[in-house]
Scaffold this motif. Sequence first.
Motif, PDB file in Angstrom:
ATOM      1  N   VAL A 148       0.851  -1.189   0.000  1.00  0.00           N
ATOM      2  CA  VAL A 148       0.000   0.000   0.000  1.00  0.00           C
ATOM      3  C   VAL A 148       0.887   1.240   0.000  1.00  0.00           C
ATOM      4  O   VAL A 148       1.798   1.365   0.833  1.00  0.00           O
ATOM      5  N   GLY A 149       0.632   2.167  -0.916  1.00  0.00           N
ATOM      6  CA  GLY A 149       1.386   3.419  -0.963  1.00  0.00           C
ATOM      7  C   GLY A 149       2.861   3.181  -1.247  1.00  0.00           C
ATOM      8  O   GLY A 149       3.233   2.403  -2.131  1.00  0.00           O
ATOM      9  N   THR A 150       3.725   3.838  -0.469  1.00  0.00           N
ATOM     10  CA  THR A 150       5.159   3.682  -0.692  1.00  0.00           C
ATOM     11  C   THR A 150       5.638   2.271  -0.358  1.00  0.00           C
ATOM     12  O   THR A 150       6.748   1.883  -0.744  1.00  0.00           O
ATOM     13  N   SER A 151       4.828   1.489   0.317  1.00  0.00           N
ATOM     14  CA  SER A 151       5.203   0.109   0.622  1.00  0.00           C
ATOM     15  C   SER A 151       5.187  -0.775  -0.622  1.00  0.00           C
ATOM     16  O   SER A 151       5.645  -1.923  -0.573  1.00  0.00           O
ATOM     17  N   GLN A 152       4.664  -0.244  -1.730  1.00  0.00           N
ATOM     18  CA  GLN A 152       4.745  -0.988  -2.979  1.00  0.00           C
ATOM     19  C   GLN A 152       6.206  -1.240  -3.358  1.00  0.00           C
ATOM     20  O   GLN A 152       6.542  -2.237  -4.004  1.00  0.00           O
ATOM     21  N   VAL A 153       7.094  -0.328  -2.934  1.00  0.00           N
ATOM     22  CA  VAL A 153       8.533  -0.524  -3.154  1.00  0.00           C
ATOM     23  C   VAL A 153       8.988  -1.828  -2.508  1.00  0.00           C
ATOM     24  O   VAL A 153       9.758  -2.599  -3.097  1.00  0.00           O
ATOM     25  N   CYS A 154       8.521  -2.098  -1.302  1.00  0.00           N
ATOM     26  CA  CYS A 154       8.886  -3.327  -0.596  1.00  0.00           C
ATOM     27  C   CYS A 154       8.334  -4.551  -1.319  1.00  0.00           C
ATOM     28  O   CYS A 154       9.012  -5.588  -1.409  1.00  0.00           O
ATOM     29  N   ALA A 155       7.111  -4.445  -1.809  1.00  0.00           N
ATOM     30  CA  ALA A 155       6.493  -5.565  -2.522  1.00  0.00           C
ATOM     31  C   ALA A 155       7.286  -5.909  -3.782  1.00  0.00           C
ATOM     32  O   ALA A 155       7.567  -7.081  -4.052  1.00  0.00           O
ATOM     33  N   ASP A 156       7.655  -4.889  -4.550  1.00  0.00           N
ATOM     34  CA  ASP A 156       8.462  -5.122  -5.760  1.00  0.00           C
ATOM     35  C   ASP A 156       9.818  -5.733  -5.397  1.00  0.00           C
ATOM     36  O   ASP A 156      10.314  -6.641  -6.070  1.00  0.00           O
ATOM     37  N   TYR A 157      10.409  -5.207  -4.331  1.00  0.00           N
ATOM     38  CA  TYR A 157      11.738  -5.656  -3.903  1.00  0.00           C
ATOM     39  C   TYR A 157      11.713  -7.128  -3.503  1.00  0.00           C
ATOM     40  O   TYR A 157      12.580  -7.913  -3.902  1.00  0.00           O
ATOM     41  N   LEU A 158      10.708  -7.523  -2.705  1.00  0.00           N
ATOM     42  CA  LEU A 158      10.630  -8.910  -2.270  1.00  0.00           C
ATOM     43  C   LEU A 158      10.445  -9.848  -3.452  1.00  0.00           C
ATOM     44  O   LEU A 158      11.122 -10.880  -3.553  1.00  0.00           O
ATOM     45  N   ALA A 159       9.535  -9.518  -4.365  1.00  0.00           N
ATOM     46  CA  ALA A 159       9.289 -10.395  -5.515  1.00  0.00           C
ATOM     47  C   ALA A 159      10.565 -10.580  -6.347  1.00  0.00           C
ATOM     48  O   ALA A 159      10.895 -11.695  -6.764  1.00  0.00           O
ATOM     49  N   ARG A 160      11.295  -9.497  -6.562  1.00  0.00           N
ATOM     50  CA  ARG A 160      12.534  -9.588  -7.336  1.00  0.00           C
ATOM     51  C   ARG A 160      13.576 -10.453  -6.608  1.00  0.00           C
ATOM     52  O   ARG A 160      14.230 -11.304  -7.210  1.00  0.00           O
ATOM     53  N   ARG A 161      13.738 -10.236  -5.298  1.00  0.00           N
ATOM     54  CA  ARG A 161      14.726 -11.004  -4.538  1.00  0.00           C
ATOM     55  C   ARG A 161      14.364 -12.493  -4.504  1.00  0.00           C
ATOM     56  O   ARG A 161      15.250 -13.352  -4.581  1.00  0.00           O
ATOM     57  N   LEU A 162      13.077 -12.804  -4.390  1.00  0.00           N
ATOM     58  CA  LEU A 162      12.663 -14.206  -4.359  1.00  0.00           C
ATOM     59  C   LEU A 162      12.928 -14.897  -5.688  1.00  0.00           C
ATOM     60  O   LEU A 162      13.404 -16.038  -5.727  1.00  0.00           O
ATOM     61  N   ARG A 163      12.619 -14.219  -6.782  1.00  0.00           N
ATOM     62  CA  ARG A 163      12.883 -14.826  -8.095  1.00  0.00           C
ATOM     63  C   ARG A 163      14.369 -15.116  -8.271  1.00  0.00           C
ATOM     64  O   ARG A 163      14.751 -16.116  -8.892  1.00  0.00           O
ATOM     65  N   ARG A 164      15.204 -14.257  -7.718  1.00  0.00           N
ATOM     66  CA  ARG A 164      16.649 -14.439  -7.870  1.00  0.00           C
ATOM     67  C   ARG A 164      17.175 -15.640  -7.097  1.00  0.00           C
ATOM     68  O   ARG A 164      18.272 -16.127  -7.372  1.00  0.00           O
ATOM     69  N   ILE A 165      16.421 -16.136  -6.121  1.00  0.00           N
ATOM     70  CA  ILE A 165      16.837 -17.353  -5.421  1.00  0.00           C
ATOM     71  C   ILE A 165      15.964 -18.543  -5.814  1.00  0.00           C
ATOM     72  O   ILE A 165      15.924 -19.560  -5.116  1.00  0.00           O
ATOM     73  N   GLY A 166      15.252 -18.404  -6.926  1.00  0.00           N
ATOM     74  CA  GLY A 166      14.526 -19.524  -7.503  1.00  0.00           C
ATOM     75  C   GLY A 166      13.123 -19.750  -7.001  1.00  0.00           C
ATOM     76  O   GLY A 166      12.529 -20.804  -7.260  1.00  0.00           O
ATOM     77  N   ILE A 167      12.540 -18.788  -6.287  1.00  0.00           N
ATOM     78  CA  ILE A 167      11.175 -18.934  -5.777  1.00  0.00           C
ATOM     79  C   ILE A 167      10.224 -18.155  -6.672  1.00  0.00           C
ATOM     80  O   ILE A 167      10.394 -16.942  -6.859  1.00  0.00           O
TER      81      ILE A 167
END
Length: 298
Positions: A148-167
């Motif tokens: 929500v709001g600026t926390s969308q940055v965190c959501a994008d960040y987590l998804a990118r980091r997870l994909r990079r470790i194969g999740i």
Amino acid sequence: MHATQDLPDPWPLARERRSALRGAERAVADYITAHPDRIVFMSALQLADAAGASDATVIRTAKSLGFSGFSDLKHAVGDSLMRNTDPALRLERRLTADEATRPGDVLMTVLDELRERLDETGRRNPPESIDRAVRLLAEARRVVTFGVGTSQVCADYLARRLRRIGIPATTFDGMGFALADDLLDLRDGDVAVVYAPGRAFREVDVLVDEVDRLGGGVLLVSDTLDLGEHERHAVLRAPLSPGGLSGEPLAAIAVTDALVLALGRADPTRATESSTRLTGLRSALQRGGHAGTRSRAD
């Protein structure tokens, strides 16, 4: 979705327990009561100097008033001011707080608050809470992130980091009716990670309800919100800035980094293979450059 139980209100506590405090502690309590808009921007040492006490006395006073420490007290004062003060006035106070401080000193003021927030993040997330969150994510068919709001940055960040470790992970970024299109993609076995710092939005409620209906799981990262009791629900705390001196996503990013590290360690082979593949893809893109771009005719 509901708010957690509020922290104790510091004002009645300061008045009720003042007579039981010793001299220096009483001076600290009096300063807190007289200048609440100042202490949310102060470190324990700065408050000690202003009240003519030691930083140890400040911490003892906070505990005497029913808080776990000075950070907990500042959080309660900040929450009270946020609920009862006009946003424009809060901004004015933030900009004019500690006017004697030189511009060159403001970095240390911000860093002091960052350290306090990170310490509080550790205190409010015991190991068993992290363990529960990691188990939930490890069992996911796919992780869906939403902020929500600026926390969308965190959501994008987590998804990118997870994909990079194969999740497998993706981000939902719609609000209002646009979110409905994202929700159509939810499937049984998905786990939603929701970043919602302090306000209960209808979008969050609908997302959680839909994930529950499909038999998925929900991890909420929030300062004050909570989820109902459910075997596939987990909550991690990301404390907000009491005085607004530091960015909203800071604590949530720290929590996110901890989750990614734990998940990577849980399956290092998968994480390494994914990292190797990512490096290969980057190398292929770098070798091509503009000169190596193929035309459609090729």
